[in-house]
Design a protein around this motif. Structure first.
Motif, PDB file in Angstrom:
ATOM      1  N   ASP A   1       0.847  -1.000   0.008  1.00 24.67           N
ATOM      2  CA  ASP A   1      -0.019   0.153  -0.197  1.00 24.67           C
ATOM      3  C   ASP A   1       1.092   1.456  -0.297  1.00 24.67           C
TER       4      ASP A   1
ATOM      5  N   ASP B   1       0.738   4.406  -3.565  1.00 25.57           N
ATOM      6  CA  ASP B   1       1.101   5.667  -3.446  1.00 25.57           C
ATOM      7  C   ASP B   1       1.697   5.710  -1.336  1.00 25.57           C
TER       8      ASP B   1
ATOM      9  N   GLU C   1       2.584   8.756  -1.096  1.00 23.69           N
ATOM     10  CA  GLU C   1       2.162  10.369  -0.535  1.00 23.69           C
ATOM     11  C   GLU C   1       1.323  10.519   0.306  1.00 23.69           C
ATOM     12  N   ALA C   2       0.253   9.459   0.269  1.00 21.56           N
ATOM     13  CA  ALA C   2      -1.278   9.193   0.746  1.00 21.56           C
ATOM     14  C   ALA C   2      -0.880   8.232   2.189  1.00 21.56           C
ATOM     15  N   ALA C   3      -0.074   7.310   1.965  1.00 18.15           N
ATOM     16  CA  ALA C   3       0.595   6.403   2.889  1.00 18.15           C
ATOM     17  C   ALA C   3       1.744   7.137   4.233  1.00 18.15           C
TER      18      ALA C   3
ATOM     19  N   ARG D   1       1.258  10.299   4.625  1.00 18.27           N
ATOM     20  CA  ARG D   1       0.981  11.393   5.229  1.00 18.27           C
ATOM     21  C   ARG D   1       0.054  11.398   6.445  1.00 18.27           C
ATOM     22  N   GLU D   2      -0.704  10.177   6.457  1.00 23.25           N
ATOM     23  CA  GLU D   2      -1.345   8.746   6.873  1.00 23.25           C
ATOM     24  C   GLU D   2      -1.046   8.673   8.193  1.00 23.25           C
TER      25      GLU D   2
END
Length: 283
Positions: free
Chosen positions: A222, A226, A228-230, A232-233
């Motif tokens: 995962d 992505d 960037e999304a991972a 940020r989370e």
């Protein structure tokens, strides 16, 4: 600290013979045989920071994508420089760099030079490093761990193949020089898969029952899909007031045509008792 000179990594038989005789390579030689010597360089230090550290743990297994994730977080400049500070070989070289007498002095120097601006200091550890670390109390006395990120790899076969190839070549990161040839080894793949599954089971049990701070589970596939999304989370979990940051991949996945060929061959040759290796991991 010189990094250009190259000394081939010591073969296991020579290491065993040397240890029986009580002989040690000097620190400069061990540094140049290390698969990732750059991590000890002042060039990777962050702006010096005084004050208490805010420890966080990256729980990993070998070839789980933790190096990729760690460099993403390091590059953001907020989460410290998460590396294998519990690795006994690495600790020895940190003592050499700082002239430290014990682990306490090592971690005082590390937290000053490898913490983010708000004190976040990441420690990456495989289960055997965590379980074998003899100085957990020194981290507890410095505030203990605030958070843990556990990263595992869904594709256990790919992970086992990756470690098998890394052991054979000595190439643990993409920028390292290969020091040996690759050769398909069914037994080694099975042994590595078994070891990594067992380490993940240890992490699942420990983080679920014995770890006092909050933890978050992350799947490498995962993160790779992505980043960037991972990140940020993950960043919001590690620090709820994290500023707006950029996460840019600085390392690349090491799999190649050989890895795919070995995976196809293993699937073709797999024995019934090893079918579990082909089943995606889920925790």
């Amino acid at each position: 600290m010189p990094m250009k000179a190259f000394i081939p990594r010591e073969p296991d038989w020579l290491r065993a013979l040397r240890m029986r005789g009580g002989l040690r390579w000097p620190a400069w030689a061990r540094l140049r045989m290390h698969p990732y010597p750059e991590q000890f360089s002042p060039a990777m230090d962050l702006p010096p920071r005084d004050g208490p550290a805010r420890f966080w743990l990256m729980a990993t297994t070998p070839r789980s994508g933790s190096h990729f994730l760690g460099h993403l977080l390091q590059g953001a400049g907020h989460f410290g420089c998460p590396l294998e500070y519990m690795n006994p070989m690495n600790l020895d070289l940190w003592r050499h760099r700082f002239g430290a007498r014990d682990d306490g002095e090592v971690f005082d120097a590390l937290t000053r030079l490898r913490s983010g601006p708000t004190g976040l200091f990441g420690i990456k550890a495989h289960w055997n490093q965590w379980a074998g670390f003899s100085s957990h109390d020194l981290i507890a006395r410095r505030g203990g761990f605030e958070r843990a990120i556990w990263i595992y790899r869904r594709d256990l076969l790919a992970q086992a193949i990756s470690r098998t190839a890394a052991v054979q070549t000595g190439q643990w990161i993409g920028s390292a020089r290969a020091r040996g040839a690759k050769a398909f080894d069914y037994g080694a793949i099975v042994r590595n898969a078994r070891m990594m599954r067992k380490q993940n089971e240890h992490w699942a049990a420990f983080l679920g029952t014995d770890f006092a701070a909050p933890s978050k589970t992350v799947v490498f596939e995962d993160v790779a899909a992505d980043p960037e999304a991972a990140c940020r989370e993950i960043g919001a979990f590690l620090d709820p007031v994290v500023p707006e940051l950029r996460f840019e991949p600085r390392t690349t996945k090491q799999s190649d045509g050989t890895s795919r060929e070995w995976a196809d061959r293993f699937r073709h040759e797999v024995r019934p008792e090893h079918d579990w290796i082909l089943t995606p991991q889920s925790f």
